[in-house]
Design an enzyme around this catalytic site. Sequence first.
Site, PDB file in Angstrom:
ATOM      1  N   LYS A   1      -5.013  21.934  -7.530  1.00 26.41           N
ATOM      2  CA  LYS A   1      -4.684  23.123  -8.343  1.00 26.41           C
ATOM      3  C   LYS A   1      -3.938  22.682  -9.596  1.00 26.41           C
ATOM      4  CE  LYS A   1      -3.623  25.442  -4.043  1.00 26.41           C
ATOM      5  NZ  LYS A   1      -2.522  25.949  -3.240  1.00 26.41           N
TER       6      LYS A   1
ATOM      7  N   ASP B   1     -11.722  10.286  -3.893  1.00 27.51           N
ATOM      8  CA  ASP B   1     -12.990  11.006  -3.747  1.00 27.51           C
ATOM      9  C   ASP B   1     -12.992  12.256  -4.621  1.00 27.51           C
ATOM     10  OD1 ASP B   1     -10.947  11.945  -2.029  1.00 27.51           O
ATOM     11  OD2 ASP B   1     -12.387  13.151  -0.915  1.00 27.51           O
TER      12      ASP B   1
ATOM     13  N   GLU C   1       0.856  -1.185   0.000  1.00 26.82           N
ATOM     14  CA  GLU C   1       0.000   0.000   0.000  1.00 26.82           C
ATOM     15  C   GLU C   1       0.894   1.236   0.000  1.00 26.82           C
ATOM     16  OE1 GLU C   1      -2.802   0.677   3.198  1.00 26.82           O
ATOM     17  OE2 GLU C   1      -3.744   2.299   2.051  1.00 26.82           O
TER      18      GLU C   1
ATOM     19  N   GLU D   1       5.055   4.846   3.503  1.00 26.39           N
ATOM     20  CA  GLU D   1       4.486   6.107   4.008  1.00 26.39           C
ATOM     21  C   GLU D   1       5.615   6.988   4.518  1.00 26.39           C
ATOM     22  OE1 GLU D   1       2.736   9.010   4.629  1.00 26.39           O
ATOM     23  OE2 GLU D   1       1.108   7.576   4.304  1.00 26.39           O
TER      24      GLU D   1
ATOM     25  N   THR E   1     -11.542   4.905   5.612  1.00 25.20           N
ATOM     26  CA  THR E   1     -10.573   5.701   6.365  1.00 25.20           C
ATOM     27  C   THR E   1     -11.146   7.097   6.583  1.00 25.20           C
ATOM     28  OG1 THR E   1      -9.488   6.626   4.417  1.00 25.20           O
ATOM     29  CG2 THR E   1      -8.660   4.502   5.223  1.00 25.20           C
ATOM     30  N   SER E   2     -10.433   7.884   7.381  1.00 21.97           N
ATOM     31  CA  SER E   2     -10.882   9.251   7.644  1.00 21.97           C
ATOM     32  C   SER E   2     -10.918  10.065   6.356  1.00 21.97           C
ATOM     33  CB  SER E   2      -9.968   9.907   8.663  1.00 21.97           C
ATOM     34  OG  SER E   2      -8.631   9.746   8.271  1.00 21.97           O
ATOM     35  N   PHE E   3     -10.076   9.702   5.393  1.00 23.15           N
ATOM     36  CA  PHE E   3     -10.061  10.469   4.138  1.00 23.15           C
ATOM     37  C   PHE E   3     -11.307  10.178   3.317  1.00 23.15           C
ATOM     38  CE2 PHE E   3      -5.727  10.946   5.395  1.00 23.15           C
ATOM     39  CZ  PHE E   3      -5.515  12.280   5.085  1.00 23.15           C
ATOM     40  N   GLU E   4     -11.721   8.911   3.294  1.00 21.36           N
ATOM     41  CA  GLU E   4     -12.964   8.603   2.586  1.00 21.36           C
ATOM     42  C   GLU E   4     -14.129   9.302   3.285  1.00 21.36           C
ATOM     43  OE1 GLU E   4     -13.971   4.462   2.113  1.00 21.36           O
ATOM     44  OE2 GLU E   4     -15.767   4.987   0.965  1.00 21.36           O
TER      45      GLU E   4
ATOM     46  N   ASP F   1      -3.140  12.057  -2.201  1.00 22.30           N
ATOM     47  CA  ASP F   1      -3.333  13.506  -2.160  1.00 22.30           C
ATOM     48  C   ASP F   1      -3.793  13.992  -3.538  1.00 22.30           C
ATOM     49  OD1 ASP F   1      -2.357  13.775   0.546  1.00 22.30           O
ATOM     50  OD2 ASP F   1      -0.370  13.391  -0.268  1.00 22.30           O
TER      51      ASP F   1
HETATM   52  C1  LIG Z   1      -4.402  11.610   1.667  1.00 23.74           C
HETATM   53  S1  LIG Z   1      -3.409  10.487   2.545  1.00 23.74           S
HETATM   54  C2  LIG Z   1      -4.353   8.957   2.401  1.00 23.74           C
HETATM   55  C3  LIG Z   1      -3.903   7.921   3.380  1.00 23.74           C
HETATM   56  C4  LIG Z   1      -4.602   6.565   3.289  1.00 23.74           C
HETATM   57  N1  LIG Z   1      -4.331   5.897   2.031  1.00 23.74           N
HETATM   58  C5  LIG Z   1      -6.075   6.711   3.527  1.00 23.74           C
HETATM   59  O1  LIG Z   1      -6.864   6.406   2.636  1.00 23.74           O
HETATM   60  O2  LIG Z   1      -6.438   7.122   4.632  1.00 23.74           O
HETATM   61  C6  LIG Z   1      -2.086  10.203   1.378  1.00 23.74           C
HETATM   62  C7  LIG Z   1      -0.835   9.689   2.041  1.00 23.74           C
HETATM   63  O3  LIG Z   1       0.113   9.371   1.048  1.00 23.74           O
HETATM   64  C8  LIG Z   1       1.418   9.669   1.559  1.00 23.74           C
HETATM   65  N2  LIG Z   1       2.294   9.806   0.395  1.00 23.74           N
HETATM   66  C9  LIG Z   1       2.183  10.694  -0.624  1.00 23.74           C
HETATM   67  N3  LIG Z   1       3.163  10.515  -1.522  1.00 23.74           N
HETATM   68  C10 LIG Z   1       3.929   9.481  -1.069  1.00 23.74           C
HETATM   69  C11 LIG Z   1       5.098   8.843  -1.568  1.00 23.74           C
HETATM   70  N4  LIG Z   1       5.661   9.224  -2.721  1.00 23.74           N
HETATM   71  N5  LIG Z   1       5.614   7.838  -0.843  1.00 23.74           N
HETATM   72  C12 LIG Z   1       5.060   7.452   0.327  1.00 23.74           C
HETATM   73  N6  LIG Z   1       3.938   8.026   0.852  1.00 23.74           N
HETATM   74  C13 LIG Z   1       3.384   9.034   0.157  1.00 23.74           C
HETATM   75  C14 LIG Z   1       1.205  10.947   2.348  1.00 23.74           C
HETATM   76  O4  LIG Z   1       2.216  11.126   3.315  1.00 23.74           O
HETATM   77  C15 LIG Z   1      -0.164  10.707   2.966  1.00 23.74           C
HETATM   78  O5  LIG Z   1      -0.059  10.150   4.245  1.00 23.74           O
END
Ligand SMILES: C[S@@+](CC[C@H](N)C(=O)[O-])C[C@H]1O[C@@H](n2cnc3c(N)ncnc32)[C@H](O)[C@@H]1O
Length: 291
Positions: A170, A202, A90, A115, A257-260, A166
């Site tokens: 923009k 989303d 993941e 992560e 997850t909290s993001f969903e 993420d």
């Molecule tokens: C919006 S969060 C979503 C987390 C999780 N997948 C969820 O659904 O709750 C996106 C995560 O991806 C991580 N992330 C972004 N780019 C990454 C990369 N190149 N390598 C490792 N982690 C990364 C960020 O640190 C962040 O914690």
Amino acid sequence: MSSEISPPSGDDAGTPSPADAAGEGTTHRDVVSFVRRGERLTPVRQSAWDRLSPAYVLDPPRGERDTLPAPGARLDLEEVFGRRAELVVEVGSGLGENLVAAALAHPERDHLGVEVYRPGLAQTLNRIDRAGRPGNIRLLPLDAQRALPALLPPASIAELWVFFADPWPKSRHHKRRLINPPFLEAVLPLLADGSRFRLATDWAQYAHHMRRLLDPSEDLVLLHPDGPRPEGTSSDRLPEGLATTGWAPRFEGRVKTSFEAKGIRAGRLIWDLAYARARRPATAPTERPPE
Ligand SMILES: C[S@@+](CC[C@H](N)C(=O)[O-])C[C@H]1O[C@@H](n2cnc3c(N)ncnc32)[C@H](O)[C@@H]1O
């Protein structure tokens, strides 16, 4: 947790992000898909980190940054997990909800969360602790795009997950989206023939962007070509030309997850995607040149 790992904001105030200000975008490959911020740990997370990180957080030699592996560094998966098993990776495992649930549901598989957000890793360790410390999880605290192709052998991944990456909404930040050609070039060779690549977002604009990049790939086969769009209306603008079919049903192994939850609260739809890695053509045995 509402937005503990805050995705980069959608409002364009014209202020440089911390990563832009730090020049991260110019020195660490051209652009990175993440922003480093808020690395301090709560006492509970610090305690989980101190007790569990030696066993669960991989610590390969680092390169020019702490998110990059040193040249020549490799991961021996058999040594890491103490066995040979199907590997689920993941990318952006966040607070570890999916990773830990999957490890408990599938003890026969190994699970690697990649992560860069240390509080997220520490919260994952806390979750691992509360789940009885399953042995089939490890965490890699590096930039997935640079680390995975350096550390893992080709065709070693059975499932690759990217959930709620993420969105970088923009337009001047679209190049920072994880799902972009450099990431795909890095990870698609790591997928075993017939393996699965699952994604969810989303953000309709990001879903459209993913489809435009992934559907034409010769390495991938869309698993649900007739799958309908998610039902309902969305508070974000649906992009012109957004596919009406090809969407996956919610992956049963994906926990909310909290993001969903945040996306749903904001009135956005959830877009799931699933691909299989196309089989590689059989290579003819290479003829040895005459001695
Ligand atoms: C919006 S969060 C979503 C987390 C999780 N997948 C969820 O659904 O709750 C996106 C995560 O991806 C991580 N992330 C972004 N780019 C990454 C990369 N190149 N390598 C490792 N982690 C990364 C960020 O640190 C962040 O914690």
